[in-house]
Design an enzyme around this catalytic site. Structure first.
Site, short mmCIF file in Angstrom:
data_model
loop_
_atom_site.label_atom_id
_atom_site.label_comp_id
_atom_site.label_asym_id
_atom_site.label_seq_id
_atom_site.Cartn_x
_atom_site.Cartn_y
_atom_site.Cartn_z
N TYR A 1 -22.35 8.05 -155.48
CA TYR A 1 -21.04 7.49 -155.87
C TYR A 1 -21.26 6.41 -156.95
O TYR A 1 -22.21 5.63 -156.87
CB TYR A 1 -20.37 6.91 -154.62
CG TYR A 1 -19.11 6.15 -154.90
CD1 TYR A 1 -18.03 6.75 -155.52
CD2 TYR A 1 -18.99 4.82 -154.52
CE1 TYR A 1 -16.87 6.06 -155.77
CE2 TYR A 1 -17.83 4.11 -154.75
CZ TYR A 1 -16.77 4.73 -155.38
OH TYR A 1 -15.63 4.03 -155.63
N LYS B 1 -12.18 7.17 -146.08
CA LYS B 1 -12.00 8.59 -146.36
C LYS B 1 -11.70 9.37 -145.07
O LYS B 1 -10.71 9.10 -144.43
CB LYS B 1 -13.25 9.11 -147.09
CG LYS B 1 -13.69 8.21 -148.25
CD LYS B 1 -12.64 8.16 -149.33
CE LYS B 1 -12.86 7.20 -150.49
NZ LYS B 1 -13.92 6.28 -150.54
#
Ligand code: PLP
Length: 402
Positions: A113, A211
């Site tokens: 990420y 998430k």
């Protein structure tokens, strides 16, 4: 004490601190208090001294957050789990817990990420930590890098963002441990529904609980799962780092966990259907989804995830497209939302080149295979046919205006 206290006093204290109930609430309440009272001061002293469990101040732990942590430890098969205010707070803490210090090295997947990449490349580098970025799917390259730099920690994402490479965790455990390094696995994209890295020997599991774990697009949270001993160490660090999760967010995340398996099952079914449909479209140059046989780590995904599915995340390249064409496509979507997150009940798209990987230099992005035409899709839990219909109409509209 006088019989009737002033309204100033009553307004402050009335109704508070009722005796401990003789019932147990079925679901965990949100404990907002930042102070905790004990009848006997020696109890408080014992808690501060670590001789008994309890709460003294929320940066040291708090009841609702602890409920979420206990649930996460149970789901990941961990001795402990420590919650953080965000996934990045969790990544940072896991690196420190994993032995990363000035003068040490880290070997990390090159396509982690964007903020994790920048944390290593900038903040950690400023503190004297060297990071070697590798193709995590190339185990020879990983082993050679680990042997050469002798890192304190090896860091990977279970399914990488946005190319969906699957990390062969059992193989990475061997490589890391042979060199005395800790293995940190960011399990955000798989969740414990698909895979539990600690059960395969990993030392730390990190999540952006923002998430799939929370799952409804309304909470930011992070968590690190690990052994009880490593958990104690992390809690000591958290007292000083202070990236603590708040009780409201912990409650939302805990509530999200209850439907995690149900949601993940649907995310996986939907992503598989969407990936298969996209793979047959002439306007799509490439689809990255581990559930497709053509995916380079399809076999690894099958070995690690079994028949539970291949996750809810995929990415695809619009043939011959750049930013303008991708923007047209994303603006034409009606059901799928162009939002900078993933793992929600809603289907979401994102343009990695200008969001998640904006902090990665364009030439590095290109070398990683993150092209200007790449779109990431987080399949929600709607009906797969409705998601496909929306992609179809948006593709038709975007390409007809080219
Ligand atoms: N890890 C992964 C794989 C992510 O996708 C993200 C965020 O998108 C993070 C960590 C950081 O999490 P947060 O945004 O909750 O800080």
């Amino acid at each position: 004490m006088k019989e009737r206290q002033s309204i100033f006093t009553r307004a402050v204290h009335a109704g508070e601190r009722s005796a401990a109930p003789d019932f147990t609430p079925v679901s965990t309440p949100v404990h907002f208090s930042v102070g905790y009272i004990y009848q006997d001061m020696r109890d408080l002293d014992a808690i501060f001294g670590g001789q008994r469990a309890g709460y003294v101040y929320p940066r040291y732990g708090s009841p609702t957050v602890h409920a979420f942590e206990a649930a996460m430890a149970a789901l990941e098969g961990a001795g402990d789990a420590v919650a953080f205010a965000s996934g990045m707070g969790a990544v940072h803490a896991a690196l420190l817990g994993g032995g990363v210090r000035a003068g040490t090295a880290v070997v990390a997947a090159a396509d982690v990420y964007g903020a994790t990449y920048a944390l290593l490349e900038r903040t950690m580098a400023e503190l004297g930590v060297r990071t070697r970025f590798v193709d995590i799917a190339d185990l020879d390259e990983v082993a050679a890098a680990v042997e050469e730099v002798q890192p304190a920690a090896l860091l990977c994402e279970i399914i990488s963002n946005p190319l969906m490479k699957v990390a062969d965790v059992p193989a990475l455990v061997e490589i890391a441990h042979q060199a005395g390094a800790t293995l940190i696995v960011d399990n955000t994209f798989a969740s414990p529904y698909l895979f539990c890295p600690l059960e395969h020997g990993a030392d730390y599991v990190v999540h952006s609980a923002t998430k799939y774990l929370a799952g409804h697009g309304d909470v930011m949270a992070g968590v690190v799962a690990c052994s009880a001993e490593r958990g104690l160490d992390l809690r000591e660090r958290q007292k000083l780092l202070g990236a603590n999760l708040g009780p409201q967010e912990a409650w939302l995340a805990l509530r999200g966990l209850k439907t995690l398996p149900l949601r993940m099952r649907q995310h996986c079914v939907n992503a598989q259907a969407v990936a298969q449909w996209l793979a047959g479209q002439p306007a799509i140059a490439r689809v990255n989804y581990p559930g497709l046989e053509a995916h380079p780590q399809h076999a690894v995904a099958q070995r690690l995830f079994g028949d539970r599915g291949s996750g809810g995340m995929l990415s695809f390249e619009l043939a011959g497209a750049g930013q303008a064409e991708v923007f047209r496509f994303m603006e034409a979507l009606e059901l799928v939302l162009p939002a900078t997150t993933l793992g929600d009940v809603y289907s979401l798209t994102l343009y990695p080149a200008h969001s998640s990987h904006r902090q990665v230099a364009p030439e590095v992005r290109a070398a990683l295979g993150i092209s200007e035409g790449l779109v990431r899709l987080s399949a929600g839990i709607e009906d797969a046919q409705d998601i496909i219909a929306d992609l179809e109409q948006a593709l038709a509209r975007a390409t007809s205006r080219q």
